[in-house]
Write an enzyme that holds these catalytic residues in place. Structure first.
Site, PDB file in Angstrom:
ATOM      1  N   MET A   1       0.848  -1.193   0.000  1.00 48.97           N
ATOM      2  CA  MET A   1       0.000   0.000   0.000  1.00 48.97           C
ATOM      3  C   MET A   1       0.886   1.247   0.000  1.00 48.97           C
ATOM      4  SD  MET A   1      -3.456  -0.941   2.009  1.00 48.97           S
ATOM      5  CE  MET A   1      -2.919  -0.666   3.678  1.00 48.97           C
TER       6      MET A   1
ATOM      7  N   GLY B   1      10.803  -3.213   5.727  1.00 44.00           N
ATOM      8  CA  GLY B   1      10.040  -4.465   5.673  1.00 44.00           C
ATOM      9  C   GLY B   1       9.669  -4.787   4.228  1.00 44.00           C
ATOM     10  N   HIS B   2       9.096  -3.792   3.532  1.00 38.99           N
ATOM     11  CA  HIS B   2       8.752  -3.994   2.118  1.00 38.99           C
ATOM     12  C   HIS B   2      10.006  -4.310   1.301  1.00 38.99           C
ATOM     13  CE1 HIS B   2       5.498  -1.025   3.323  1.00 38.99           C
ATOM     14  NE2 HIS B   2       4.791  -2.033   2.867  1.00 38.99           N
TER      15      HIS B   2
ATOM     16  N   GLY C   1       4.621 -10.274   4.383  1.00 36.34           N
ATOM     17  CA  GLY C   1       5.394 -10.191   5.621  1.00 36.34           C
ATOM     18  C   GLY C   1       4.695 -10.926   6.768  1.00 36.34           C
ATOM     19  N   GLN C   2       5.497 -11.529   7.621  1.00 32.31           N
ATOM     20  CA  GLN C   2       4.999 -12.235   8.799  1.00 32.31           C
ATOM     21  C   GLN C   2       4.317 -11.283   9.791  1.00 32.31           C
ATOM     22  OE1 GLN C   2       4.741 -15.383   9.660  1.00 32.31           O
ATOM     23  NE2 GLN C   2       4.145 -14.973  11.774  1.00 32.31           N
TER      24      GLN C   2
ATOM     25  N   GLN D   1      -3.160 -12.163   7.870  1.00 25.75           N
ATOM     26  CA  GLN D   1      -3.278 -11.916   6.426  1.00 25.75           C
ATOM     27  C   GLN D   1      -2.502 -12.975   5.641  1.00 25.75           C
ATOM     28  OE1 GLN D   1      -2.921  -7.942   4.448  1.00 25.75           O
ATOM     29  NE2 GLN D   1      -0.837  -8.538   4.058  1.00 25.75           N
TER      30      GLN D   1
ATOM     31  N   MET E   1       8.543  -2.862  11.941  1.00 24.64           N
ATOM     32  CA  MET E   1       8.353  -1.795  10.949  1.00 24.64           C
ATOM     33  C   MET E   1       6.936  -1.811  10.399  1.00 24.64           C
ATOM     34  SD  MET E   1      11.834  -1.283   8.912  1.00 24.64           S
ATOM     35  CE  MET E   1      13.343  -1.044   9.819  1.00 24.64           C
TER      36      MET E   1
HETATM   37  O1  PAF Z   1      -0.263  -5.827   3.608  1.00 23.61           O
HETATM   38  C1  PAF Z   1      -0.658  -4.890   2.873  1.00 23.61           C
HETATM   39  O2  PAF Z   1       0.009  -3.885   2.654  1.00 23.61           O
HETATM   40  C2  PAF Z   1      -2.030  -4.996   2.213  1.00 23.61           C
HETATM   41  O3  PAF Z   1      -2.940  -5.629   3.045  1.00 23.61           O
HETATM   42  C3  PAF Z   1      -1.988  -5.679   0.823  1.00 23.61           C
HETATM   43  C4  PAF Z   1      -1.535  -7.121   0.917  1.00 23.61           C
HETATM   44  C5  PAF Z   1      -1.052  -4.896  -0.090  1.00 23.61           C
HETATM   45  C6  PAF Z   1      -3.383  -5.668   0.200  1.00 23.61           C
HETATM   46  O4  PAF Z   1      -3.870  -4.370   0.061  1.00 23.61           O
END
Ligand code: PAF
Length: 281
Positions: free
Chosen positions: A30, A36-37, A147-148, A153, A184
């Site tokens: 998002m 982390g990303h 991510g964990q 999710q 993070m």
């Molecule tokens: O983890 C996130 O940033 C969001 O939930 C995702 C997986 C991008 C879906 O919008």
């Protein structure tokens, strides 16, 4: 790096990539990227020929009183980070591209979404599952990375991919923490310096759970009690939940035997933070 807003031109490039026999590694985000990303992207870079990252603040996963409007956005900075990370393709669509008028189909993963964050964020995981399916259908990745930190999710996406026979491998990557232990998150930006100090109690309480477990404690109640005591519930800090659950069905367990997830959500000021650790197995 090529950036796309529209679906049609992106799909053309994806199809050409596939025709060349290249594997696609996909990191959905998002935006407001942090380390982390970037750790997911580095892993995708190692695994796949072509790395695709999406940036989309998905309205369907925000409740009416949540932070959709003020969710941090910084596309310029994000694009710079993605370019420097060697990403091949960025997909940053507008809302109407993914949710055109009269959009009405949603994905519900069922039981896994009822506890933990699902209990206090009704509809959240329906929104997550729906957008992830849509992104998978557009990008057709061989591997996708999550991510964990967002453990529920990650688990429900694995389940959804299995249940719907989707041809994509899901890789769950470890939580990346700041030096002081704070997990993070894009939402850390909301924290004042006082709140940030209080937020350190989340990881400390998880560390104490690990410690108790190492010393032989298997009673979930005692672990939860100890964790509750470590999170000061005053001056606007409020525990949403602390739970000890089976790693597969996410049901609470009284005693820890197999692989077990200890997860928590805490509101620090107006910011809801989540964190977790895995014990056993
Ligand atoms: O983890 C996130 O940033 C969001 O939930 C995702 C997986 C991008 C879906 O919008």
């Amino acid at each position: 790096m090529r950036a796309y807003k529209g679906i049609r031109s992106l799909v053309k490039e994806i199809e050409a990539t596939k025709r060349q026999g290249k594997t696609i590694g996909f990191v959905p985000t998002m935006g407001c990227l942090h380390d982390g990303h970037l750790s997911l992207i580095r892993k995708a870079r190692r695994d796949a020929d072509c790395v695709v990252v999406s940036i989309f603040v998905n309205p369907a996963q925000f409740g009416p009183n949540e932070d959709l409007k003020k969710y941090p956005r910084d596309i310029k900075r994000d694009l710079g980070l993605l370019r420097a990370s060697g990403v091949d393709i960025v997909f940053a669509p507008g809302i109407k591209s993914l949710y055109p008028d009269k959009f009405s189909t949603y994905v519900d993963v069922g039981d896994l979404t009822s506890g933990l964050c699902g209990a206090s964020r009704p509809g959240h995981f329906r929104g997550v599952a729906t957008i992830v399916v849509k992104l998978f259908n557009i990008i057709k990745p061989g591997i996708a990375y999550f991510g964990q930190k967002d453990a529920q999710q990650a688990i429900l996406i694995k389940k959804m991919v299995h249940d719907l026979n989707m041809d994509v491998k899901i890789k769950i990557m470890p939580i990346i923490r700041e030096k002081d232990g704070l997990a993070m998150s894009s939402r850390n930006k909301y924290l004042s310096s006082q709140e940030r100090k209080k937020a350190l109690s989340l990881n400390r309480s998880l560390e104490s759970a690990k410690d108790l477990y190492k010393k032989g404690e298997r009673d979930s109640y005692k672990i939860i009690k100890k964790m509750q005591g470590m999170i000061p519930q005053n001056n606007g800090t409020k525990i949403d939940y602390i739970d000890v659950v089976d790693i597969e069905d996410l049901k609470s367990v009284k005693r820890i035997s197999g692989k077990t997830l200890v997860a928590l959500a805490v509101k620090v000021g107006k910011t809801r933070l989540i964190d977790n650790t895995i014990l056993g197995g």
